[in-house]
Each structure stands twice: as C-alpha cells, then as structure tokens.
Design a protein around this motif. Sequence first.
Motif, short mmCIF file in Angstrom:
data_model
loop_
_atom_site.label_atom_id
_atom_site.label_comp_id
_atom_site.label_asym_id
_atom_site.label_seq_id
_atom_site.Cartn_x
_atom_site.Cartn_y
_atom_site.Cartn_z
N PRO A 173 -9.82 2.73 -1.63
CA PRO A 173 -9.53 1.13 -1.52
C PRO A 173 -8.28 1.05 -1.28
N LEU A 174 -7.32 1.80 -1.91
CA LEU A 174 -5.92 1.15 -1.68
C LEU A 174 -5.42 1.36 -0.15
N ALA A 184 -7.65 0.95 2.39
CA ALA A 184 -8.62 0.18 3.24
C ALA A 184 -7.91 -0.94 3.96
N PRO A 185 -8.45 -1.48 5.09
CA PRO A 185 -7.74 -2.48 5.89
C PRO A 185 -7.91 -3.87 5.14
N ARG A 186 -7.15 -4.61 4.77
CA ARG A 186 -7.25 -5.82 3.88
C ARG A 186 -7.60 -7.09 4.93
N LYS A 187 -8.74 -7.66 4.48
CA LYS A 187 -9.09 -8.81 5.23
C LYS A 187 -8.21 -10.18 5.13
N THR A 188 -7.87 -10.79 6.11
CA THR A 188 -7.05 -11.86 6.13
C THR A 188 -7.61 -12.98 6.35
#
Length: 150
Positions: free
Chosen positions: A143-144, A146-150
């Motif tokens: 998870p570190l 994983a693309p972050r949702k904006t």
Amino acid sequence: MPHLVLLYSGNLDRPAAQGGTDMGVLCRALCDALLTVRDEQDRQVFPTGGTRVLAFPAAHWAIADGGAAGEAAGRGGDYAFVYLNLRMAQGRSAAVHQRTGQTIEAVAKAHFAAHLAGRAIGITVQVDEGHEVFDAKNSSIHPLFAPRKT
C-alpha cells in the motif's frame, strides 16, 4: 514477487582488504536494478513493494579443488562463489526473463569486478519461473506504493 536470494561462500563476508565485499551494498544495487526492468510496453515489470533481495553466507563450503589450481595460477587458493537465484511468478515473456537475468548479471559482475580480475570466484545467476502450488501474500508494504487518490 520477485524474490532474489543470494547464497555465497562465507569468506566474502570479510573486509574488502581481506578479499571480502559489502553484501548489503550489492543487495541494494540488485533491488534498485530489478525496479528498472521494463516490459515490451515499457511498464515496470516488478512491483516496488514486492521486490526483495536477501543474501545468506554459507557457514561451510567446498569449491572445486580446494585452491590448488588457483595457487598454481597465481590467483590464490581462497576460492569464492555467489549464487543468485531469482524466483518470479508466471506470465512474463521470454524477453523479460532474458532482460531480467542480464540485469542481475550486469550488477553482479560490476560489483565483483575486482574479484573476477584478481581471484578465483564463481558467479551463477539463475532465473526461475514456476507454477505455484500455494501462494499467499500478506503485506503492509504494497500500500505504500499504491497510487494515491486525489
């Protein structure tokens, strides 16, 4: 996945002045190199969070003739070896297998260049892909990355 496991003769754990090397530096270089491998669509092949490199010295080892030929050739009888085995999940192309093996080999040869030039050392790189009969993964590392949702 992938997991790259290094098995090596314990004499390589000595200080460099005594014929050894820093295996931690090699592990980091190999991990970084694996993260650069791209597929035919120019995508990163191995997930950052799943890439592992581990190195283990052999407490006991015997190599070739025990050193006689190395002594006779003026290269010393303190032979060494490194076995690098990469295990990856199925589904990657033959070109990716080849590229990955060549990447690992290039890093290992660069790291051991002085050893290859001045002593008797064997370096083996093997890439394995296999059918898993059981495969479980539990990770809080992925998870570190994983693309972050904006």
